[in-house]
Design a protein around this motif. Sequence first.
Motif, mmCIF file in Angstrom:
data_model
loop_
_atom_site.group_PDB
_atom_site.id
_atom_site.type_symbol
_atom_site.label_atom_id
_atom_site.label_comp_id
_atom_site.label_asym_id
_atom_site.label_seq_id
_atom_site.Cartn_x
_atom_site.Cartn_y
_atom_site.Cartn_z
ATOM 1 N N GLY A 214 0.848 -1.162 -0.098
ATOM 2 C CA GLY A 214 -0.074 -0.109 0.027
ATOM 3 C C GLY A 214 0.863 1.276 0.140
ATOM 4 N N THR A 215 0.509 2.395 1.052
ATOM 5 C CA THR A 215 1.250 3.403 1.200
ATOM 6 C C THR A 215 2.544 3.393 1.636
ATOM 7 O OG1 THR A 215 -0.055 3.988 2.832
ATOM 8 C CG2 THR A 215 -0.844 4.907 0.997
ATOM 9 N N GLY A 216 2.971 1.966 2.271
ATOM 10 C CA GLY A 216 4.329 1.821 2.669
ATOM 11 C C GLY A 216 5.181 2.157 1.323
ATOM 12 N N PHE A 217 4.642 2.229 -0.009
ATOM 13 C CA PHE A 217 5.319 2.406 -1.043
ATOM 14 C C PHE A 217 6.263 3.786 -0.909
ATOM 15 C CE2 PHE A 217 5.510 5.052 -5.001
ATOM 16 C CZ PHE A 217 6.598 4.163 -5.913
ATOM 17 N N PHE B 191 1.856 -3.843 10.187
ATOM 18 C CA PHE B 191 2.768 -4.344 10.895
ATOM 19 C C PHE B 191 2.450 -6.112 10.657
ATOM 20 C CE2 PHE B 191 3.546 -1.209 14.823
ATOM 21 C CZ PHE B 191 4.115 -0.359 13.782
ATOM 22 N N GLU B 192 1.222 -6.612 10.509
ATOM 23 C CA GLU B 192 1.193 -7.693 10.260
ATOM 24 C C GLU B 192 1.924 -8.418 9.304
ATOM 25 O OE1 GLU B 192 -3.118 -6.010 11.728
ATOM 26 O OE2 GLU B 192 -1.147 -5.353 10.288
ATOM 27 N N MET B 193 2.009 -7.738 8.093
ATOM 28 C CA MET B 193 2.908 -7.670 7.048
ATOM 29 C C MET B 193 4.343 -7.828 7.447
ATOM 30 S SD MET B 193 3.556 -6.295 3.263
ATOM 31 C CE MET B 193 4.872 -5.220 3.878
ATOM 32 N N ALA B 194 4.903 -7.013 8.293
ATOM 33 C CA ALA B 194 6.038 -7.023 8.638
ATOM 34 C C ALA B 194 6.622 -8.052 9.383
ATOM 35 C CB ALA B 194 6.328 -5.636 9.202
ATOM 36 N N LYS B 195 5.697 -8.518 10.463
ATOM 37 C CA LYS B 195 5.919 -9.704 11.154
ATOM 38 C C LYS B 195 6.070 -10.967 10.222
ATOM 39 C CE LYS B 195 4.332 -12.240 15.277
ATOM 40 N NZ LYS B 195 4.611 -13.607 14.671
ATOM 41 N N VAL B 196 5.273 -11.120 9.421
ATOM 42 C CA VAL B 196 5.156 -12.408 8.441
ATOM 43 C C VAL B 196 6.544 -12.351 7.678
ATOM 44 C CG1 VAL B 196 4.069 -13.475 6.719
ATOM 45 C CG2 VAL B 196 2.545 -12.591 8.492
ATOM 46 N N VAL B 197 6.782 -11.238 7.231
ATOM 47 C CA VAL B 197 8.016 -11.059 6.336
ATOM 48 C C VAL B 197 9.233 -11.463 7.248
ATOM 49 C CG1 VAL B 197 9.658 -9.386 5.259
ATOM 50 C CG2 VAL B 197 7.338 -9.260 4.886
ATOM 51 N N ARG B 198 9.220 -10.915 8.450
ATOM 52 C CA ARG B 198 10.525 -11.459 9.279
ATOM 53 C C ARG B 198 10.389 -12.900 9.623
ATOM 54 N NH1 ARG B 198 10.464 -8.470 14.888
ATOM 55 N NH2 ARG B 198 8.588 -9.856 15.065
ATOM 56 N N GLY C 162 13.342 -2.194 8.617
ATOM 57 C CA GLY C 162 11.921 -1.701 8.617
ATOM 58 C C GLY C 162 11.397 -0.810 10.019
ATOM 59 N N ASP C 163 11.027 0.068 9.877
ATOM 60 C CA ASP C 163 10.736 0.722 11.384
ATOM 61 C C ASP C 163 9.674 0.013 12.144
ATOM 62 O OD1 ASP C 163 12.260 3.092 11.297
ATOM 63 O OD2 ASP C 163 11.117 3.953 9.561
ATOM 64 N N ALA C 164 8.833 -0.663 11.555
ATOM 65 C CA ALA C 164 7.834 -1.657 12.357
ATOM 66 C C ALA C 164 8.692 -2.596 13.381
ATOM 67 C CB ALA C 164 6.972 -2.707 11.274
ATOM 68 N N TYR C 165 9.845 -3.017 13.074
ATOM 69 C CA TYR C 165 10.559 -4.052 13.963
ATOM 70 C C TYR C 165 10.903 -3.235 15.234
ATOM 71 C CZ TYR C 165 10.280 -6.504 9.743
ATOM 72 O OH TYR C 165 9.888 -7.181 8.633
ATOM 73 N N ALA C 166 10.537 -2.065 15.519
ATOM 74 C CA ALA C 166 11.142 -1.298 16.797
ATOM 75 C C ALA C 166 9.444 -1.485 17.711
ATOM 76 C CB ALA C 166 11.074 0.233 16.456
ATOM 77 N N TYR C 167 8.540 -2.197 16.999
ATOM 78 C CA TYR C 167 7.604 -2.212 17.679
ATOM 79 C C TYR C 167 6.905 -3.572 18.053
ATOM 80 C CZ TYR C 167 7.577 2.677 17.077
ATOM 81 O OH TYR C 167 7.984 4.157 16.993
ATOM 82 N N ILE C 168 7.273 -4.444 16.971
ATOM 83 C CA ILE C 168 6.841 -5.910 17.004
ATOM 84 C C ILE C 168 7.998 -7.039 17.010
ATOM 85 C CG2 ILE C 168 4.946 -5.321 15.504
ATOM 86 C CD1 ILE C 168 6.415 -6.320 13.254
#
Length: 232
Positions: free
Chosen positions: A112-115, A204-211, A226-232
């Motif tokens: 999405g807008t993560g682009f 965040f759900e996508m970032a977790k699956v990617v990791r 990814g900045d999401a990884y500071a929170y998940i």
Amino acid sequence: MQIIQCKVEKIEALTDTIKRIILIPDTPFNFIAGHYLQIVMGDGDKRPFSIANAPREDGSIELHIGTEPGNQYSGQVIEKMLKDKLVNVEGGLGQAFLSQTDAQDIILLAGGTGFSYALSILQQLLSKPLEAQVHLYWGTRTISDMYAFDELITLTQQHPLFTFIPVIEIPETDWAGRTGWVHQAVLDDMPDLAAYQVYVAGRFEMAKVVRDDFTKQGLPITSLFGDAYAYI
């Protein structure tokens, strides 16, 4: 951390639900491709958005902000910009900025807008001749949501080492490209991720699956950004 006042130079529609905002800082705003900023709405109310450009000579800042119906978090930011024509921003922030130190193949993975995050890094990478492969995987619900499709196709023609793989969740009948989940397209294409750097932005759900899935397929955790990884 620097807080700088910016003039709201332009607000325009990229799609029915995404706005492009151009900000002009009053004083130089320092950031690295992949950083984000926070819009200062008030005391204790700062709202983060990825910066959608690499540093420019004119100092301007570009944001791509989703404005889906009912999204007050972003909607209030747009309303403030339209009303005040000025906004205070804090940045650059984040630890997921471009950190390439040698020629290494890169995967930019955006949902999405993560682009906008991926675009900032891509612009920086393409500012000089590429020495390694750069693969951009961008997933959206529909092709109409993929607002930079034509621009990215043109970039693939200009840069032989750059590959763009669009992935559509809900394809139209004449869509002949990739479908489904964008991270799965990477897994299908890259059976061994050990030699890559991966930059990811999306839910965040996508970032977790990617990791979880990319490290199982050989990606070193130190090569995942990814900045999401500071929170998940």
